[in-house]
Scaffold this active site. Structure first.
Site, mmCIF file in Angstrom:
data_model
loop_
_atom_site.group_PDB
_atom_site.id
_atom_site.type_symbol
_atom_site.label_atom_id
_atom_site.label_comp_id
_atom_site.label_asym_id
_atom_site.label_seq_id
_atom_site.Cartn_x
_atom_site.Cartn_y
_atom_site.Cartn_z
ATOM 1 N N GLU A 147 1.180 -1.615 0.349
ATOM 2 C CA GLU A 147 0.155 0.179 -0.493
ATOM 3 C C GLU A 147 1.079 1.250 0.296
ATOM 4 O O GLU A 147 1.960 0.937 0.917
ATOM 5 C CB GLU A 147 -1.041 0.428 1.152
ATOM 6 N N TYR A 159 7.031 2.282 -7.810
ATOM 7 C CA TYR A 159 6.431 0.558 -7.794
ATOM 8 C C TYR A 159 6.222 0.446 -9.287
ATOM 9 O O TYR A 159 6.125 -0.528 -10.187
ATOM 10 C CB TYR A 159 5.565 1.279 -7.046
#
Length: 216
Positions: A147, A159
């Protein structure tokens, strides 16, 4: 490159706690590192500045404080004086950042990743992600997930670079300001397309920063 990656040790905990406090909000619930180091369901990796490299490069800073090496990693080494005091000498490795990973079913879940503020923007976070994916391969897992704050676009770009896709939102996830979290998950990491992408990203990383010792 005067940085290496390995599993966290008990003697790293005090430095990791410093980084955790620096990186996260006052409302963050601290991790019980000592207990979780012994769990087969968890793994913590630390990026650390290697002693010989730090000592030799710090010696290249003149008395006036001007660097002899203006390269990216020269700038990182100069920041060691601020991050650790003096030349950074001491008995333990100088921890620059860490990542926490839970092994859940067929997933490696990144619980937290943080880099010392004075050393950010110099590839350490990327090295921690590389180590995480390698750990997932070692464990025979299929995906890596995490998250991220919806406002943390810098982290999300990293990411995304490593194949994490937005798959959902956790509403009011963060206790300090009730900010939402973006759920991000890789494609199946054993698929040939992902493995080829990951190997190419690793090669580019090593071309840029030099070979790095990685022990996961």
């Amino acid at each position: 490159m005067d940085v290496a990656l390995r599993r966290m040790r008990v003697e790293d905990i005090s430095q990791v706690v410093e980084i955790e406090h620096e990186a996260f909000s006052p409302g963050w619930v601290g991790t019980r590192f000592r207990r979780e180091l012994n769990s087969r369901h968890c793994r913590f990796l630390v990026a650390y500045l290697t002693g010989d490299g730090v000592a030799s490069q710090c010696s290249e800073v003149s008395e006036a404080g001007e660097p002899a090496d203006s390269s990216m990693w020269g700038r990182m080494v100069r920041s060691v004086k601020s991050a650790f005091g003096g030349s950074g000498s001491g008995e333990s490795d100088r921890v620059a950042g860490y990542v926490g990973i839970w092994f859940q079913g067929d997933q490696a879940h990144i619980t937290e990743v943080a880099v010392r503020s004075s050393l950010r923007g110099q590839g350490i976070g990327e090295l921690l992600i590389i180590g995480t994916v390698r750990a997932a391969y070692e464990q025979g897992l299929e995906e890596v997930t995490l998250e991220a704050r919806v406002s943390n676009f810098i982290a999300q770009r990293l990411y995304d670079k490593y194949g994490f896709n937005e798959v959902g939102i956790r509403k009011n996830y963060y206790a300090d300001n009730r900010e939402d979290a973006v759920i991000m998950t890789t494609d199946r990491i054993h698929a040939s397309a992902y493995r080829e992408k990951f190997n190419a990203l690793q090669e580019r990383f090593f071309e840029r920063y030099g070979e790095v010792q990685i022990e996961i």
